[in-house]
Design a protein around this motif. Structure first.
Motif, PDB file in Angstrom:
ATOM      1  N   PHE A   1       1.500   4.141   7.543  1.00  0.00           N
ATOM      2  CA  PHE A   1       2.738   3.736   6.897  1.00  0.00           C
ATOM      3  C   PHE A   1       2.759   4.210   5.450  1.00  0.00           C
ATOM      4  O   PHE A   1       3.438   3.630   4.603  1.00  0.00           O
ATOM      5  CB  PHE A   1       2.883   2.215   6.967  1.00  0.00           C
ATOM      6  CG  PHE A   1       2.585   1.662   8.334  1.00  0.00           C
ATOM      7  CD1 PHE A   1       3.538   1.713   9.335  1.00  0.00           C
ATOM      8  CD2 PHE A   1       1.337   1.139   8.627  1.00  0.00           C
ATOM      9  CE1 PHE A   1       3.261   1.230  10.607  1.00  0.00           C
ATOM     10  CE2 PHE A   1       1.041   0.651   9.896  1.00  0.00           C
ATOM     11  CZ  PHE A   1       2.007   0.705  10.888  1.00  0.00           C
ATOM     12  N   GLY A   2       2.009   5.267   5.163  1.00  0.00           N
ATOM     13  CA  GLY A   2       1.852   5.738   3.796  1.00  0.00           C
ATOM     14  C   GLY A   2       2.931   6.709   3.356  1.00  0.00           C
ATOM     15  O   GLY A   2       4.082   6.659   3.806  1.00  0.00           O
TER      16      GLY A   2
ATOM     17  N   ASN B   1      11.793   6.992  -1.543  1.00  0.00           N
ATOM     18  CA  ASN B   1      10.863   6.125  -2.265  1.00  0.00           C
ATOM     19  C   ASN B   1      10.067   6.910  -3.301  1.00  0.00           C
ATOM     20  O   ASN B   1       9.872   6.457  -4.431  1.00  0.00           O
ATOM     21  CB  ASN B   1       9.908   5.447  -1.290  1.00  0.00           C
ATOM     22  CG  ASN B   1      10.609   4.494  -0.341  1.00  0.00           C
ATOM     23  OD1 ASN B   1      11.753   4.128  -0.569  1.00  0.00           O
ATOM     24  ND2 ASN B   1       9.929   4.101   0.716  1.00  0.00           N
ATOM     25  N   LEU B   2       9.590   8.073  -2.897  1.00  0.00           N
ATOM     26  CA  LEU B   2       8.823   8.925  -3.806  1.00  0.00           C
ATOM     27  C   LEU B   2       9.659   9.288  -5.031  1.00  0.00           C
ATOM     28  O   LEU B   2       9.202   9.177  -6.177  1.00  0.00           O
ATOM     29  CB  LEU B   2       8.381  10.196  -3.075  1.00  0.00           C
ATOM     30  CG  LEU B   2       7.600  11.218  -3.904  1.00  0.00           C
ATOM     31  CD1 LEU B   2       6.211  10.688  -4.238  1.00  0.00           C
ATOM     32  CD2 LEU B   2       7.491  12.549  -3.144  1.00  0.00           C
TER      33      LEU B   2
ATOM     34  N   LEU C   1       2.027   6.067  -3.278  1.00  0.00           N
ATOM     35  CA  LEU C   1       2.972   6.941  -3.970  1.00  0.00           C
ATOM     36  C   LEU C   1       2.684   6.974  -5.467  1.00  0.00           C
ATOM     37  O   LEU C   1       2.733   8.042  -6.093  1.00  0.00           O
ATOM     38  CB  LEU C   1       4.407   6.478  -3.720  1.00  0.00           C
ATOM     39  CG  LEU C   1       4.910   6.579  -2.267  1.00  0.00           C
ATOM     40  CD1 LEU C   1       6.353   6.120  -2.168  1.00  0.00           C
ATOM     41  CD2 LEU C   1       4.764   7.987  -1.719  1.00  0.00           C
ATOM     42  N   LEU C   2       2.370   5.843  -6.050  1.00  0.00           N
ATOM     43  CA  LEU C   2       2.054   5.794  -7.477  1.00  0.00           C
ATOM     44  C   LEU C   2       0.865   6.695  -7.802  1.00  0.00           C
ATOM     45  O   LEU C   2       0.921   7.525  -8.717  1.00  0.00           O
ATOM     46  CB  LEU C   2       1.745   4.359  -7.902  1.00  0.00           C
ATOM     47  CG  LEU C   2       2.939   3.411  -8.060  1.00  0.00           C
ATOM     48  CD1 LEU C   2       2.467   1.962  -8.117  1.00  0.00           C
ATOM     49  CD2 LEU C   2       3.732   3.766  -9.326  1.00  0.00           C
TER      50      LEU C   2
ATOM     51  N   TRP D   1       0.801  -1.226   0.000  1.00  0.00           N
ATOM     52  CA  TRP D   1       0.000   0.000   0.000  1.00  0.00           C
ATOM     53  C   TRP D   1       0.834   1.276   0.000  1.00  0.00           C
ATOM     54  O   TRP D   1       0.446   2.274  -0.592  1.00  0.00           O
ATOM     55  CB  TRP D   1      -0.947  -0.003   1.188  1.00  0.00           C
ATOM     56  CG  TRP D   1      -1.968  -1.091   1.134  1.00  0.00           C
ATOM     57  CD1 TRP D   1      -2.336  -1.844   0.042  1.00  0.00           C
ATOM     58  CD2 TRP D   1      -2.758  -1.566   2.219  1.00  0.00           C
ATOM     59  NE1 TRP D   1      -3.302  -2.744   0.384  1.00  0.00           N
ATOM     60  CE2 TRP D   1      -3.588  -2.609   1.723  1.00  0.00           C
ATOM     61  CE3 TRP D   1      -2.856  -1.223   3.563  1.00  0.00           C
ATOM     62  CZ2 TRP D   1      -4.494  -3.294   2.531  1.00  0.00           C
ATOM     63  CZ3 TRP D   1      -3.760  -1.898   4.371  1.00  0.00           C
ATOM     64  CH2 TRP D   1      -4.573  -2.924   3.857  1.00  0.00           C
ATOM     65  N   HIS D   2       1.959   1.267   0.677  1.00  0.00           N
ATOM     66  CA  HIS D   2       2.834   2.447   0.694  1.00  0.00           C
ATOM     67  C   HIS D   2       3.204   2.837  -0.736  1.00  0.00           C
ATOM     68  O   HIS D   2       3.080   3.999  -1.138  1.00  0.00           O
ATOM     69  CB  HIS D   2       4.094   2.138   1.504  1.00  0.00           C
ATOM     70  CG  HIS D   2       5.168   3.187   1.418  1.00  0.00           C
ATOM     71  ND1 HIS D   2       5.179   4.319   2.216  1.00  0.00           N
ATOM     72  CD2 HIS D   2       6.278   3.274   0.628  1.00  0.00           C
ATOM     73  CE1 HIS D   2       6.236   5.046   1.911  1.00  0.00           C
ATOM     74  NE2 HIS D   2       6.927   4.437   0.950  1.00  0.00           N
TER      75      HIS D   2
END
Length: 326
Positions: free
Chosen positions: A307-308, A158-159, A68-69, A63-64
């Motif tokens: 946790f997003g 990550n982004l 981001l997607l 989900w994280h």
């Protein structure tokens, strides 16, 4: 919650016992001019990932990464546990109807292969054997969902990595700028309310086999790092795990907190995730705690994914300010 709610639980188990076609929205700047240029990236596992161009048909196994997607303007063609995502992550809702690829811990290889994705974005929490199988289907970009040594830095990394893979770096810059603004606004609002430096403890909890388990979010957690940016002092002294900064305790462990502001997130869609208003409501230890007696217990709104990415954290900041500075 089940896998971090199982993912985080799995990562910390030893310590905690705890589709339609996807599209990438065109970016506003030079990103769109590079759509045909090959892309080479190094992912969180150290593997080199080569793409013919920005990925447009993308599958997300955690989900994280799915959040981001979507934040970047990419509607994934496949998402693990779609129902769970819709329940737990309301900051960045799905805009399409992606194919459910199975659970976050055990995605269906056949289902993913049937989608013919350009890219699979997978968490490093997935077993290496599963990732090896996924690499036979399409290029896999492994992302480390969390790092307790630098939670905010990992989220940003990550982004940026996913943005490079999807040709959406301009949108990533906007997201980061908006997040910085939200932090500054939240910090000022709390300070203006006389809460600068206030002792604050955030947790979630579960009822398993009639036993209440409480999960403290230490300074190494993403939410813990956001709290400190807001000028709040984390009241937890327990040690969290090396990835998610999560610990484990029971109601007796709450007696060490003292006089604090206490907040938690549950979900009405998961009755076992709300022990503070359920199983503990008449518990003598719980009702004797100073912050319970004073009414300084705050249930934050459902659907904030702890946790997003930046947009979930923006939603969290708004909820904390609304709860504490009322």
């Amino acid at each position: 919650m089940r896998r971090l709610l199982a993912t985080a639980a799995a990562v910390t188990a030893a310590a905690l016992a705890l589709t339609a076609c996807g599209t990438t929205e065109p970016a506003a700047d030079n990103d769109t001019k590079k759509t045909s240029e090959p892309i080479t990236l190094t992912d969180a596992s150290g593997a080199e990932v080569k793409l013919d161009g920005p990925a447009r048909k993308v599958v997300g196994t955690e989900w994280h990464e799915v959040e981001l997607l979507i934040s970047l303007g990419v509607d994934p063609v496949g998402v693990a546990d779609v129902k769970g995502y819709k329940t737990w992550d309301t900051a960045v809702p799905l805009k399409n109807e992606p194919k459910d690829i199975g659970t976050r811990g055990e995605p269906s290889m056949d289902t993913i292969a049937g989608l013919s994705p350009d890219l699979i974005v997978a968490s490093t929490d997935l077993p290496p054997a599963a990732v090896k199988q996924l690499r036979k289907v399409a290029p896999v970009l492994e992302v480390r969902s969390a790092d307790a040594s630098d939670p905010l830095g990992q989220m940003t990394e990550n982004l940026d990595l996913i943005a490079k893979a999807t040709g959406t770096t301009a949108q990533a810059e906007k997201i980061k700028k908006d997040f910085d603004t939200k932090i500054a606004e939240g910090r000022k609002a709390l300070a203006d309310a006389g809460l600068g430096g206030a002792k604050y403890a955030f947790a979630d909890g579960y009822v398993v086999s009639n036993q209440v388990s409480i999960r403290p979010f230490t300074s190494g957690s993403l939410i813990g790092a956001v709290n400190e940016k807001l000028g709040l002092k984390n009241a937890w002294t327990v040690k969290g795990d090396e990835s998610y900064g999560l610990a484990s305790t029971d109601v007796e462990g709450l007696t060490t907190l003292g006089d604090v502001q206490f907040a938690y997130i549950g979900n009405d869609g998961d009755k076992d995730s709300t022990p503070f208003t359920g199983a503990l409501a008449k518990d003598k230890v719980w009702t004797s705690l100073p912050f319970v007696k004073k009414g300084n217990v705050h249930r934050l709104p459902d659907g904030i994914w702890m946790f997003g990415g930046p947009e979930s954290m923006n939603q969290y900041i708004d909820s904390v300010v609304a709860a504490l500075a009322k």
